[in-house]
Design an enzyme around this catalytic site. Structure first.
Site, PDB file in Angstrom:
ATOM      1  N   ARG A  62       0.836  -1.201   0.000  1.00 58.08           N
ATOM      2  CA  ARG A  62       0.000   0.000   0.000  1.00 58.08           C
ATOM      3  C   ARG A  62       0.872   1.253   0.000  1.00 58.08           C
ATOM      4  O   ARG A  62       1.937   1.283   0.622  1.00 58.08           O
ATOM      5  CB  ARG A  62      -0.869  -0.015   1.254  1.00 58.08           C
ATOM      6  CG  ARG A  62      -1.901   1.089   1.358  1.00 58.08           C
ATOM      7  CD  ARG A  62      -2.968   0.954   0.320  1.00 58.08           C
ATOM      8  NE  ARG A  62      -4.197   1.666   0.674  1.00 58.08           N
ATOM      9  CZ  ARG A  62      -5.205   1.834  -0.172  1.00 58.08           C
ATOM     10  NH1 ARG A  62      -5.134   1.351  -1.406  1.00 58.08           N
ATOM     11  NH2 ARG A  62      -6.297   2.456   0.199  1.00 58.08           N
TER      12      ARG A  62
ATOM     13  N   THR B  70      -8.813   0.578 -10.296  1.00 57.63           N
ATOM     14  CA  THR B  70      -8.114  -0.606  -9.791  1.00 57.63           C
ATOM     15  C   THR B  70      -8.216  -1.765 -10.768  1.00 57.63           C
ATOM     16  O   THR B  70      -9.076  -1.785 -11.639  1.00 57.63           O
ATOM     17  CB  THR B  70      -8.683  -1.033  -8.422  1.00 57.63           C
ATOM     18  OG1 THR B  70      -8.650   0.052  -7.558  1.00 57.63           O
ATOM     19  CG2 THR B  70      -7.932  -2.170  -7.806  1.00 57.63           C
TER      20      THR B  70
ATOM     21  N   THR C  79      -3.517  -0.797  -7.956  1.00 56.59           N
ATOM     22  CA  THR C  79      -4.364   0.369  -8.196  1.00 56.59           C
ATOM     23  C   THR C  79      -3.540   1.645  -8.227  1.00 56.59           C
ATOM     24  O   THR C  79      -2.417   1.682  -7.702  1.00 56.59           O
ATOM     25  CB  THR C  79      -5.418   0.481  -7.068  1.00 56.59           C
ATOM     26  OG1 THR C  79      -6.326   1.550  -7.353  1.00 56.59           O
ATOM     27  CG2 THR C  79      -4.780   0.771  -5.715  1.00 56.59           C
TER      28      THR C  79
ATOM     29  N   GLU D 268      -5.776   4.145  -7.426  1.00 57.45           N
ATOM     30  CA  GLU D 268      -7.005   4.669  -6.811  1.00 57.45           C
ATOM     31  C   GLU D 268      -8.013   5.062  -7.872  1.00 57.45           C
ATOM     32  O   GLU D 268      -8.550   4.189  -8.510  1.00 57.45           O
ATOM     33  CB  GLU D 268      -6.687   5.825  -5.863  1.00 57.45           C
ATOM     34  CG  GLU D 268      -7.694   6.113  -4.735  1.00 57.45           C
ATOM     35  CD  GLU D 268      -9.174   5.961  -4.955  1.00 57.45           C
ATOM     36  OE1 GLU D 268      -9.652   4.818  -4.822  1.00 57.45           O
ATOM     37  OE2 GLU D 268      -9.876   6.950  -5.173  1.00 57.45           O
TER      38      GLU D 268
ATOM     39  N   SER E 242      -7.804   0.447   2.768  1.00 60.47           N
ATOM     40  CA  SER E 242      -8.213  -0.013   1.442  1.00 60.47           C
ATOM     41  C   SER E 242      -9.389  -0.970   1.565  1.00 60.47           C
ATOM     42  O   SER E 242      -9.683  -1.495   2.641  1.00 60.47           O
ATOM     43  CB  SER E 242      -7.043  -0.734   0.775  1.00 60.47           C
ATOM     44  OG  SER E 242      -7.464  -1.377  -0.405  1.00 60.47           O
TER      45      SER E 242
ATOM     46  N   GLY F 230     -13.397  -0.040  -5.641  1.00 54.57           N
ATOM     47  CA  GLY F 230     -13.454   0.646  -4.351  1.00 54.57           C
ATOM     48  C   GLY F 230     -14.080  -0.258  -3.307  1.00 54.57           C
ATOM     49  O   GLY F 230     -13.806  -1.458  -3.245  1.00 54.57           O
TER      50      GLY F 230
HETATM   51  N1  GLU Z   1      -8.348   2.853  -3.569  1.00 52.83           N
HETATM   52  C1  GLU Z   1      -9.324   1.813  -3.514  1.00 52.83           C
HETATM   53  C2  GLU Z   1      -9.026   0.849  -2.386  1.00 52.83           C
HETATM   54  O1  GLU Z   1      -7.896   0.688  -2.031  1.00 52.83           O
HETATM   55  C3  GLU Z   1      -9.348   1.056  -4.763  1.00 52.83           C
HETATM   56  C4  GLU Z   1      -9.700   1.937  -5.889  1.00 52.83           C
HETATM   57  C5  GLU Z   1     -10.946   1.528  -6.518  1.00 52.83           C
HETATM   58  O2  GLU Z   1     -11.121   0.344  -6.800  1.00 52.83           O
HETATM   59  O3  GLU Z   1     -11.757   2.406  -6.752  1.00 52.83           O
HETATM   60  O4  GLU Z   1      -9.911   0.253  -1.866  1.00 52.83           O
END
Ligand code: GLU
Length: 621
Positions: free
Chosen positions: A132, A434, A452, A454, A500, A522
């Site tokens: 991360r 991601t 990812t 993000e 995350s 996300g």
């Molecule tokens: N930043 C998101 C996470 O770590 C993932 C990004 C996404 O899939 O939108 O959960």
């Protein structure tokens, strides 16, 4: 393969699902032996047609000798080629990920981070790498508060800024995974992706649409505009997109190693870019400067973590521990669901339970999970079956709870049915960025890997002359507590990892791999993985059916998101139980694989979401 959405009443009783698992159990040992014989009998290179230019893009492929599934055929082809040449699953996963950095540059790349979950066939253990991004040491709990207003920054001002850029963890993840478990050098693993970046790939509708959706902000940053908006416009579908800067970056990283980023010239360029984003003179936005310094890069390291573990109906589900909330939340929801016989229920009641379990698990996630170096995360209690029973007894089979429901108290003793009190928190935001990939090799090693930057397109800031975008991962921190009366474990702090939702998952049966699954999306990642597991393990679906099934996502919010393909009768029946449904055109873009009887492996990708994914095995059959 065409899969029609499951209809209410179509789900088979749990006995069928259990028998499917048992069939796998019986066939496994004999199957692996057969596969080993076959592998030994025919050199892999000559046993499969050359997967070169006309590499087929299919969502399901079954066969032998190893498997790769990703969202993109060029990336899957790269991973498969590594397997065909004798590389293992870790080699293939890193090579595939690097190729995704070329063809999916808005979701993956060396400017971001991720989580690598690995089943090692020799030691029969699941290991994980937390790669991360981290907050710079100058970041504080109020870094996302606008000093002018005293209020949290508008979300898009956080995204489009140097402030959101965390120290990248992806290069360190690749290096660590290869060094520990791989057979290739970093240079060898990056070479195919470098070649792909130099040669180019054919722009498809997804890439074009993602570029178009980002056009306004990409246009604000000079190197991003120059790279991704050639001639000022998104590249046309069918054109070839080349990224010679990235090809050179990959080659140099292979040559100099990842210290080129963490302690060297590339790192200095990244810091300079973060501190003074190369904004165009005619930009529509202000890009705030970031807080990263070269010492932040020098201090970065991946973290080896024990996986989370949940025993579920005879199999063991391993996932990613915090700093991701993925493993705990999927595990807690499964534990809650284990208290009822989902497979014996009608589809409406089974779906109701799936949504309610997810709602409760998200209440606990939002209250308790953050970076364990900063927050005391009650990981074991949250995954305790006694706690799950306490949570499960709050579910009314006939009526949806009203969100936000309060978190439970996971500390023992567990007794009775304590009503949770106090305030709860809904998950405030979910992106669609991601990527996730799976790889397995002929020795039985398995990787599930989420990476990812993000948001789709990350911070929109490309490092000049280097061909890759920087992440906006630090917007995964809470800018301020969502509910001031609920302690928030996810506020920014120096060196902290934002929470995350990524949930790369490997399921073992009798200590041997049964399946692997994961998704982007996300916070919907958690529900996509959970729903896929329930579909496969409880509801009698095959893995391709479980991936293709219409998705619903409840994350302790007032509304449950539902894809348009959710059957009208199921919708109406859920609404009659008090669920408020809100349409989400597309939830997740999963990839998965399963070990079938007699040593066969099935690689699975999305049939249609995000334009469909690409699943492949070394020797189809
Ligand atoms: N930043 C998101 C996470 O770590 C993932 C990004 C996404 O899939 O939108 O959960």
């Amino acid at each position: 393969m065409a899969v029609s959405p499951p209809q209410p009443g179509q789900f088979a009783p749990s006995g069928r699902a259990r028998r499917a698992v048992l069939r796998v159990r019986r066939g496994w040992a004999a199957g692996i032996a057969a596969a080993a014989l076959l592998v030994g009998a025919a050199p892999i290179a000559s046993a499969h047609p050359d997967p070169g230019g006309d590499f087929p893009k299919v969502p399901v492929m079954t066969g032998y000798g190893g498997a790769v599934s990703s969202v993109d055929p060029d990336a899957t082809r790269v991973g498969l080629e590594v397997l065909r040449r004798g590389g293992n699953a870790v080699d293939a996963a890193v090579a595939t990920a690097a190729a995704l950095g070329v063809t999916e540059p808005y979701s993956a790349g060396i400017g971001g981070g991720g989580y690598f979950v690995y089943y090692d066939a020799k030691s029969r253990t699941v290991r994980t790498i937390d790669g991360r991004e981290t907050a710079p040491f100058r970041m504080t709990a109020t870094s996302f508060i606008d000093p002018a207003t005293g209020l949290p920054l508008p979300f898009d001002q956080g995204v489009n800024s140097g402030l959101s850029v965390g120290v990248p963890g992806t290069p360190a993840t690749w290096e660590a995974a290869l060094r520990r478990w791989g057979t290739l050098s970093l240079r060898q693993a990056l070479d195919p992706a470098a070649a792909l970046a130099a040669r180019g790939f054919v722009v498809d509708e997804t890439f074009q649409a993602q570029t178009a959706a980002n056009q306004s902000r990409f246009d604000d940053i000079v190197p991003t505009r120059d790279l991704f908006l050639p001639g000022g416009q998104p590249p046309a579908v069918g054109s070839t997109f080349r990224n010679p800067d990235l090809a050179r970056t990959y080659r140099d990283m292979g040559r100099y190693g990842v210290d080129w980023l963490y302690r060297g010239a590339l790192g200095r360029e990244v810091v300079q870019t973060v501190k003074a984003p190369p904004v165009a003179p005619d930009a529509d936005r202000v890009f705030r400067p970031g807080l990263m310094e070269t010492r932040d890069l020098a201090k970065y390291s991946v973290v080896d973590r024990n996986p989370t573990r949940a025993d579920y109906r005879g199999v063991t589900v391993y996932g990613m521990a915090p700093s991701s909330s993925g493993g705990i939340t999927v595990g807690e929801a499964l534990n809650i669901l284990e208290t009822v016989d989902l497979g014996g229920m009608d589809a409406v009641t089974a779906t109701h339970y799936y949504l309610e379990a997810s709602r409760l698990a998200f209440a606990d996630r939002n209250r308790y999970i953050g970076d364990p170096a900063f927050v005391d995360v009650p990981q074991r209690p949250l995954l305790n079956q006694g706690f799950a029973k306490e949570r499960a007894c709050l579910i009314d089979p006939a009526k949806a709870s009203v969100s936000p429901v309060p978190p439970g108290d996971p500390s023992p003793p567990y007794q009775g049915c304590p009503a949770a009190t106090g305030a709860g928190d809904a998950e405030p935001y979910e992106g669609q960025s991601t990527t996730h990939l799976v790889a397995a090799d002929r020795w039985g090693n398995v990787v599930a890997y989420n990476l990812t930057i993000e948001q789709t397109g990350g911070s929109a800031i490309t490092v000049p002359g280097r061909g890759f975008l920087l992440n906006n991962e630090l917007t995964d921190f809470s800018f301020a507590p969502a509910n001031p009366s609920v302690p928030d474990p996810n506020l920014p702090a120096p060196g902290k990892r934002p929470r995350s939702s990524m949930a790369p998952t490997i399921v073992l049966e009798d200590g041997k791999p049964l399946l692997a699954v994961g998704s982007p999306g996300g916070a919907t990642i958690i529900t996509t993985v959970l729903q896929t597991l329930v579909g496969r393990l409880d509801l009698g679906m095959t893995l391709p059916e479980a991936l293709a099934a219409p998705r619903l996502s409840q994350r302790n919010g007032a509304a449950t998101e539902a894809e348009p393909s959710v059957p009208a009768a199921l919708r109406a029946a859920l609404e009659a139980r008090g669920h408020v449904l809100r349409e989400n055109p597309e939830i997740g873009a999963a990839t998965a694989l399963e070990f079938l009887p007699r040593g066969r492996i099935q690689a699975v990708a999305e049939p249609t979401r995000r334009g469909g994914g690409s699943a492949a095995v070394v020797r189809p059959g």
